[in-house]
Design a protein around this motif. Sequence first.
Motif, PDB file in Angstrom:
ATOM      1  N   LEU A  20      14.772   4.234  -9.267  1.00  0.00           N
ATOM      2  CA  LEU A  20      14.905   3.094  -8.354  1.00  0.00           C
ATOM      3  C   LEU A  20      14.513   1.821  -9.093  1.00  0.00           C
ATOM      4  N   HIS A  21      15.261   0.761  -8.818  1.00  0.00           N
ATOM      5  CA  HIS A  21      15.037  -0.497  -9.515  1.00  0.00           C
ATOM      6  C   HIS A  21      14.129  -1.377  -8.666  1.00  0.00           C
ATOM      7  N   ASN A  22      12.879  -1.525  -9.140  1.00  0.00           N
ATOM      8  CA  ASN A  22      11.946  -2.401  -8.448  1.00  0.00           C
ATOM      9  C   ASN A  22      11.952  -2.177  -6.928  1.00  0.00           C
ATOM     10  N   PRO A  23      11.717  -0.973  -6.488  1.00  0.00           N
ATOM     11  CA  PRO A  23      11.938  -0.667  -5.073  1.00  0.00           C
ATOM     12  C   PRO A  23      10.939  -1.344  -4.125  1.00  0.00           C
ATOM     13  N   THR A  24      11.423  -1.742  -2.968  1.00  0.00           N
ATOM     14  CA  THR A  24      10.528  -2.203  -1.912  1.00  0.00           C
ATOM     15  C   THR A  24      10.113  -0.959  -1.139  1.00  0.00           C
ATOM     16  N   VAL A  25       8.806  -0.815  -0.938  1.00  0.00           N
ATOM     17  CA  VAL A  25       8.326   0.388  -0.257  1.00  0.00           C
ATOM     18  C   VAL A  25       7.874   0.018   1.154  1.00  0.00           C
ATOM     19  N   PHE A  26       8.400   0.702   2.135  1.00  0.00           N
ATOM     20  CA  PHE A  26       7.969   0.474   3.523  1.00  0.00           C
ATOM     21  C   PHE A  26       7.274   1.736   4.027  1.00  0.00           C
ATOM     22  N   ILE A  27       6.050   1.573   4.470  1.00  0.00           N
ATOM     23  CA  ILE A  27       5.339   2.736   5.007  1.00  0.00           C
ATOM     24  C   ILE A  27       5.053   2.479   6.480  1.00  0.00           C
ATOM     25  N   SER A  28       5.621   3.293   7.335  1.00  0.00           N
ATOM     26  CA  SER A  28       5.412   3.095   8.770  1.00  0.00           C
ATOM     27  C   SER A  28       4.150   3.822   9.201  1.00  0.00           C
ATOM     28  N   SER A  29       3.655   3.400  10.329  1.00  0.00           N
ATOM     29  CA  SER A  29       2.502   4.114  10.879  1.00  0.00           C
ATOM     30  C   SER A  29       2.920   5.542  11.196  1.00  0.00           C
TER      31      SER A  29
END
Length: 705
Positions: free
Chosen positions: A190-199
């Motif tokens: 993955l290229h510079n991935p944005t990581v989203f972590i939900s509750s």
Amino acid sequence: MTTATPLHQTLKTFFGFEKFRPNQEKIISAILDKKDVLAIMPTGGGKSICFQLPALLFPGITIVISPLIALMKDQVDSLKANGIAACCINSSQSDQVQQAHIEAILRNDIKLVYVAPESLSYLENTFNQIIVSLIAIDEAHCISSWGHDFRPAYTNLGYLKNRFPSTPILALTATADKATRTDICQQLNLHNPTVFISSFDRKNLSLEVRPALDRVKQIIDFIEKKPHESGIIYCLSRKTTEELAEKLQNSGINAKAYHAGLDNLVRAQTQDDFINDDCQVICATIAFGMGIDKSNVRWVIHYNLPKNIEGYYQEIGRAGRDGLPSETILFESYGDVIQLQKFASQGLNAEVQLSKLERMKQYADAVSCRRKILLSYFGEIVTENCGNCDVCKNPPEFFDGTILAQKALSAIARLKESEPLPVIVDFLRGSKNAHIFEKEYQNLKTYGVGNTVSWHDWNQYIIQLINHGYCEIAFHQKNHIKLTSLAHEVLFNGEKVQLTTVHKTTSEKEILRETKIKPKKDTLFEVLRKLRYELSKEESVPAYVIFSDAVLREMEMNRPMSDDELLAIDGVGKAKLEKYGTTFIKAIIEFHKNKAIKPKNEKSTYKETLALFESGLSPEAIAEKRSLGVSTIMSHFAKLYQDGHVIDLYQFVSKEDVAQIAAAKISLESPSALKPYFDYFEEQMPYDKIRLALAIIEKRNQTNL
Ligand code: ADP
Ligand code: ZN
């Protein structure tokens, strides 16, 4: 008027939803900006929309990599039901079917293509001739050998980034641990991935732990109160799944067993029957559930203690994906702990497995909010108690248990620390059974000193003593109970011991309290559920694909009788309105007619309510008299008020509530359905109040114009 964004509009038109769940909108926006994204969401959190919605907005095709054929099929069915062109490519298809799909893809007639990693090669030539706008990798943790579900076919997926350097990749998983997360990003390049972590909080799931006494009876009582609700019972062994299913069948419950040892065809059929609402209860090993999207699983029971919290959370997560309240019950037995400890200590990574089991046990033995414990396991710190677990609902009461502890511990000493828990309880209670007499225990001091305490309660008290560390189980010595050094303090140095009151199990209490409440048969929900079932048979799709339980509940609540009203329901989009609108509206009007003592037309039903109200009857009395629900009467009041009749709605909703709902209306951008408000107040504001407050607010707006 609503000021919905284009994303909201797409969400409503195609999926029927009024608002995004947490993080969905952010993830979608990042993808539309062509960023690589790693999205971590709990099971049931709503991952699919995150790639399905962008797929509609992108010009080319979205490839979805998914590990299980059954899951692909369901998702494709759901998409088609929403009027979205989708197909799947897998090894179970005939060449002809596959060719037909590929041609459709080449014509750009398809928006989403689901494919198993093993089958990607089938598309290799096609890839040269199409635009791939997005690649979504579902269950992305399967790429990591760190994770708990490693699949070799996933390891090749790293090539996708090189093959499609400018196509965004969305990796999705419900596995939260950090090592796996990093591994996913690296292995997929993955290229510079944005990581989203939900509750990981799934508020709609209630949490309960019960002692495993009379499990089967407790389970039968539980299911009998919910004759049409789907549920899963997880068992530790294949044998238990079969035995339990048989016992349930003997009680007239539509249950089946499922485990990896069954014939493939039987397994597939059982799974289909469950998905299609033809089998109500599945007694399964943990082999069941991965890849099941069924949104109307209303409860999950653990017949045995799970091995670890990850597994437990994933399994209970299969309940209530539609967001409606759903129940989970875990039966805790000491026998299970002993067996699991044995397995863990003999298996790979014994130390890690044992400590995971210990955390699981601590959860089951908790005397504080269970949800806090679960969420903290996943790294989320919560300060508030949840109010939806058995500990919150029934906080433990502590008492001075020193004398009980002294009795139990000295019994253990008298029995030379060479008996398991049940014998100690028998000894304390002065049982006259063969084992006691054989060993002449009746002659020892302490025999029978606890005969006023029930067997069940002694059992629980000794388990508490074990949990507090005063004694322990010698797993390698026939589970004999041994004293620890702490016991010495209690026996000889007067150390005080706090115990908690043993609650009656919920089922016992319910039986005491409820004089057998029979589930209602003739509710609108039941009528709509049957209709949905019939339609699902005609179309050979799972019932929940037509409408979720949540949608049916909202129809029951709001009784939509026109296209506009139906479209205002959360979960009804354009395609479904066109396809099913007339049928469901007809059923609702029909039901209304039968129930409402035949009002000549709609106007007269309101007038009848008004007349009764003006004659001094309360809403409850009017509901009773007219055989309607109180909320229907409230909806009449709202309508009458808006039509200009003088009704003091503030009798039923306070000024403060109206102010709060007005604020919610602004921040929610005036949704047309009530559900978004209900969710906004985290289910704490009753629908009736929302409805009445909105009538007041709208009337106020009209008069201010
Ligand atoms: P996951 O893959 O994360 O387990 P799904 O994508 O299967 O979750 O979604 C779970 C359920 O939630 C589905 O029934 C889906 O239709 C529903 N859902 C998803 N997004 C929304 C939303 N914004 N509003 C209401 N329901 C939603
Ligand atoms: Zn709680």
